[in-house]
Design a protein around this motif. Structure first.
Motif, mmCIF file in Angstrom:
data_model
loop_
_atom_site.group_PDB
_atom_site.id
_atom_site.type_symbol
_atom_site.label_atom_id
_atom_site.label_comp_id
_atom_site.label_asym_id
_atom_site.label_seq_id
_atom_site.Cartn_x
_atom_site.Cartn_y
_atom_site.Cartn_z
ATOM 1 N N GLU A 151 0.836 -1.214 0.000
ATOM 2 C CA GLU A 151 0.000 0.000 0.000
ATOM 3 C C GLU A 151 0.866 1.258 0.000
ATOM 4 O O GLU A 151 0.561 2.236 -0.696
ATOM 5 N N TYR A 166 2.328 1.646 -3.382
ATOM 6 C CA TYR A 166 1.267 2.048 -4.326
ATOM 7 C C TYR A 166 0.996 3.552 -4.230
ATOM 8 O O TYR A 166 0.876 4.248 -5.243
ATOM 9 N N LEU A 181 -1.956 -6.299 -4.174
ATOM 10 C CA LEU A 181 -2.931 -5.717 -3.241
ATOM 11 C C LEU A 181 -4.202 -6.551 -3.183
ATOM 12 O O LEU A 181 -4.735 -6.826 -2.097
ATOM 13 N N LYS A 217 -11.093 -4.330 1.191
ATOM 14 C CA LYS A 217 -9.905 -3.897 0.450
ATOM 15 C C LYS A 217 -9.830 -4.580 -0.913
ATOM 16 O O LYS A 217 -9.371 -3.975 -1.893
ATOM 17 N N TYR A 235 -9.426 -2.259 -4.142
ATOM 18 C CA TYR A 235 -8.297 -2.342 -5.070
ATOM 19 C C TYR A 235 -8.662 -3.048 -6.370
ATOM 20 O O TYR A 235 -8.114 -2.727 -7.429
#
Length: 340
Positions: free
Chosen positions: A49, A52, A70, A82, A86
């Motif tokens: 994360e 990213y 992810l 999540k 993502y």
């Protein structure tokens, strides 16, 4: 002169930008290699994360690696919110995502929407998008086994979603059966049988039987044949009941099944076959130490042999008793032979 100066500035700016871009990519790749070797999934997700956020959506190979990680790591950690976040971002940021990566994202999104119950329509639609994308891919690249890895799970998910709607029960059963036809796995078989069992409980017997018989042709089993036989018994179809109980008995000897086959033969007045199966049920109950049912089988067999088969016989009582003993000897031999 001004034009030349502007051109030089533009070239220098481009060179610096290209240099920074290359440096950023190298730094990102170095961090990525550390992430790949990370064993702790929570740490791995946090580091991915962070990278990213730092790297952003550049629609390149690194972006795809980041999104893939992810989605996959979030799914492994059961952080389905999540996965959805993502996964949805990945599909928007990477319109040219490779097919195999897209398969994984579609399946993860479908399962996450299903598990969280956030949007069952999206769960179904993502599963459907996966199937539509994977089928032609599978035809082109058969060695990929995308049918087993992606299509079968997507079909199972759709089957579970559809099953809750009564008018879509048959469509649900068909999808579950299709998943089993594809991968022949225990998980697919278990789902087909679970849904078919539920259909029986809801008195949707005809729909259940269609599926039971299809799966029996693909993967015969003694329990399934017995189940089908007993369901036909509930419908009063003695011929079909006999067919499947005999199939079950051929696959594995069972005292109860033998006894019920005996009842069916006796019902159609086929005394010889009724005696054969009652005698084998007696032997099998005897081997299992089931005294109550052994006695029941003995009494049924004795009555059928002495009072029906030998009723008009002119043989002596001793000869009748010997004939009865011969039947039990033959039954023991038959049971032993078939169990080897």
């Amino acid at each position: 002169m001004k034009k030349i100066t502007c051109l030089i500035v533009l070239i220098l700016s481009f060179t610096m930008l290209f240099s920074v871009s290359r440096k950023q990519a190298k730094e990102a790749m170095d961090k990525w290699m550390i992430i790949v070797s990370e064993k702790d999934l929570n740490v791995k997700l946090t580091k991915t994360e962070e990278l990213y956020i730092e790297y952003g959506d550049q629609n390149d190979q690194m972006t795809q690696l980041l999104y893939s990680n992810l989605v996959a790591t979030s799914y492994q950690l059961a952080k389905y919110d999540k996965v959805i976040e993502y996964g949805e971002k990945a599909l928007k940021a990477l319109p040219n995502m490779e097919d195999l990566e897209k398969f994984k994202v579609f399946l993860s999104l479908a399962n996450s929407y299903y598990v969280t119950k956030v949007d069952m329509k999206k769960a179904y639609d993502y599963a459907n998008a996966l199937i539509e994308l994977a089928k032609p891919f599978q035809e082109k690249f058969k060695e990929s086994r995308s049918d087993i890895i992606y299509i079968a799970p997507a079909l199972r998910l759709q089957a579970k979603i559809l099953f809750v709607t009564p008018e879509k029960m048959m469509e649900s059963l068909d999808k579950a059966l299709e998943s089993f036809t594809i991968d022949q796995s225990k998980v697919s078989a278990d789902l087909v049988l679970l849904l078919a069992n539920e259909a029986v409980k809801q008195n949707r017997i005809d729909e259940a039987l269609v599926v039971y018989e299809k799966i029996f042709k693909l993967k015969p089993s003694t329990e399934l044949a017995k189940t089908i036989g007993y369901i036909y018994g509930r419908k009063g179809d003695d011929a079909k009941t006999m067919e499947f109980l005999l199939a079950s008995y051929q696959l594995q000897k069972s005292a109860d099944v033998a006894y019920n086959i005996g009842i069916l033969y006796n019902k159609i007045q086929d005394v010889d076959n009724a005696i054969k199966y009652f005698s084998e049920s007696f032997v099998l109950y005897e081997k299992a130490g089931n005294m109550e049912n052994m006695e029941r089988a003995r009494n049924t067999l004795g009555h059928l042999y002495m009072n029906v088969k030998m009723k008009e016989s002119t043989t002596t009582q001793k000869e009748k008793e010997k004939g009865y003993e011969d039947i039990l000897v033959a039954a023991r031999l038959s049971v032993e032979e078939k169990s080897q």
